[in-house]
Design a protein around this motif. Sequence first.
Motif, mmCIF file in Angstrom:
data_model
loop_
_atom_site.group_PDB
_atom_site.id
_atom_site.type_symbol
_atom_site.label_atom_id
_atom_site.label_comp_id
_atom_site.label_asym_id
_atom_site.label_seq_id
_atom_site.Cartn_x
_atom_site.Cartn_y
_atom_site.Cartn_z
ATOM 1 N N SER A 107 1.505 6.665 -6.913
ATOM 2 C CA SER A 107 0.383 7.470 -7.405
ATOM 3 C C SER A 107 0.471 8.927 -6.956
ATOM 4 C CB SER A 107 -0.938 6.871 -6.933
ATOM 5 O OG SER A 107 -1.062 6.973 -5.522
ATOM 6 N N SER A 145 0.027 10.051 -4.068
ATOM 7 C CA SER A 145 -0.937 10.363 -3.006
ATOM 8 C C SER A 145 -0.224 10.852 -1.756
ATOM 9 C CB SER A 145 -1.780 9.132 -2.676
ATOM 10 O OG SER A 145 -2.533 8.715 -3.790
ATOM 11 N N ILE A 146 0.970 10.320 -1.517
ATOM 12 C CA ILE A 146 1.805 10.809 -0.415
ATOM 13 C C ILE A 146 3.208 11.047 -0.953
ATOM 14 C CG2 ILE A 146 0.433 9.596 1.326
ATOM 15 C CD1 ILE A 146 2.685 7.620 1.642
ATOM 16 N N ASP A 172 0.833 -1.211 0.000
ATOM 17 C CA ASP A 172 0.000 0.000 0.000
ATOM 18 C C ASP A 172 0.863 1.256 0.000
ATOM 19 O OD1 ASP A 172 -2.580 1.580 0.599
ATOM 20 O OD2 ASP A 172 -1.336 2.047 2.343
ATOM 21 N N SER A 198 2.284 1.811 -3.448
ATOM 22 C CA SER A 198 1.250 2.276 -4.373
ATOM 23 C C SER A 198 0.905 3.736 -4.137
ATOM 24 C CB SER A 198 -0.008 1.405 -4.232
ATOM 25 O OG SER A 198 0.243 0.071 -4.629
ATOM 26 N N GLN A 199 0.809 4.133 -2.867
ATOM 27 C CA GLN A 199 0.481 5.534 -2.564
ATOM 28 C C GLN A 199 1.591 6.474 -3.007
ATOM 29 O OE1 GLN A 199 -1.787 6.919 0.759
ATOM 30 N NE2 GLN A 199 -1.777 4.881 1.698
ATOM 31 N N LEU A 213 2.531 5.802 8.255
ATOM 32 C CA LEU A 213 2.456 6.727 7.121
ATOM 33 C C LEU A 213 2.909 8.128 7.522
ATOM 34 C CD1 LEU A 213 -0.911 5.610 5.455
ATOM 35 C CD2 LEU A 213 1.428 5.026 4.771
#
Length: 341
Positions: free
Chosen positions: A81, A83-84, A74, A77-78, A241
């Motif tokens: 993309s 996202s982070i 995860d 992937s984040q 995270l």
Amino acid sequence: MPAPLFESSFLQDTLKPSATSPRSITLSNGVQMSLLQKGVLKISPPADAKQAKHMVISSAVHGNETAPIEMVDDLASQIASESIVPQHHLLLIIAHPKAILAEERFVETNLNRLFGDADYPQSEELALAVSLKEQVTQFWQDVPMASRWHLDMHCSIRASKHYTFAISPQSAYPTRQKEFIDFMQNAGIEAVLLSEEPSSTFSWFSSSKFGAQAATLELGQVAKFGHNDMSKLAQFHKAFLELVQSIESSTATDMITYQVDSSIYRENMDFEFYFDKALPNFSRFAEGEELGKDGDKALTMPVEQGGVVFPNPNVELKQRAALIVKPCATRYVDNQLTVID
């Protein structure tokens, strides 16, 4: 726009039988992602990242411990993309693809017993251990010791009185710094075991050889993919995270500290524990109470308030069959968590 780094995802690409060709991309936010080999992904933060650490985040040292694998996948992937945006250098590891596919801890022998200095017999796992040690050594080359962190994420075979806990391995270096312990408290780690016995685990390799802030993190109990109760790991996942993004957390919880008193090693084929196979980790026994036998030798609880962690009578000969722990008081001395005698 560069081609995606993954055909499917970090995990799915790792599990494919085909060989992995090293490749890299630079994202539009300046993050660099480099697939170094099957299951090893190096990530560099944008150039303007301040006080960046070099963090090894490993999973699947045991192939059936799926919650950490899901979290590492995860995270990859984040980041891919956008996202982070990570603020630290990361080495993400999915260590044992064949064991994952087999839904087993290992194929030939326990990978997490092969990171020491012994002359181990050749095996599928030994080749992995040698490769991972090389990758970590290269990742931390010329990196200040204080910047080296290693989170080696696992799941327990059996239930535990502490759903999450950590093992802080032995090291001659100051590897129990307050910032690292604070992260574990922020992440909801319920207990930490302080070991002073040399080991051969992945986190011990990092702490003893490189002075890294390192721990083996036990995150719940073994389950198949898609069957982990991630709600019980929500605090850990959030803090995990936040750590990667250098976001300050204020969710610290109390954490019990234990000292590892001793280890039980299996010396004979005739070996057993007398207690129930489903006995949870940290179950306590009276001092002198019989725990089992190893050949003709009776195994007894050596300390008051002693608990048993990781009991496994089926380990190979000469391997650790259990840890004996006891509660302890601690304080910080020169910013290092220290047991009060």
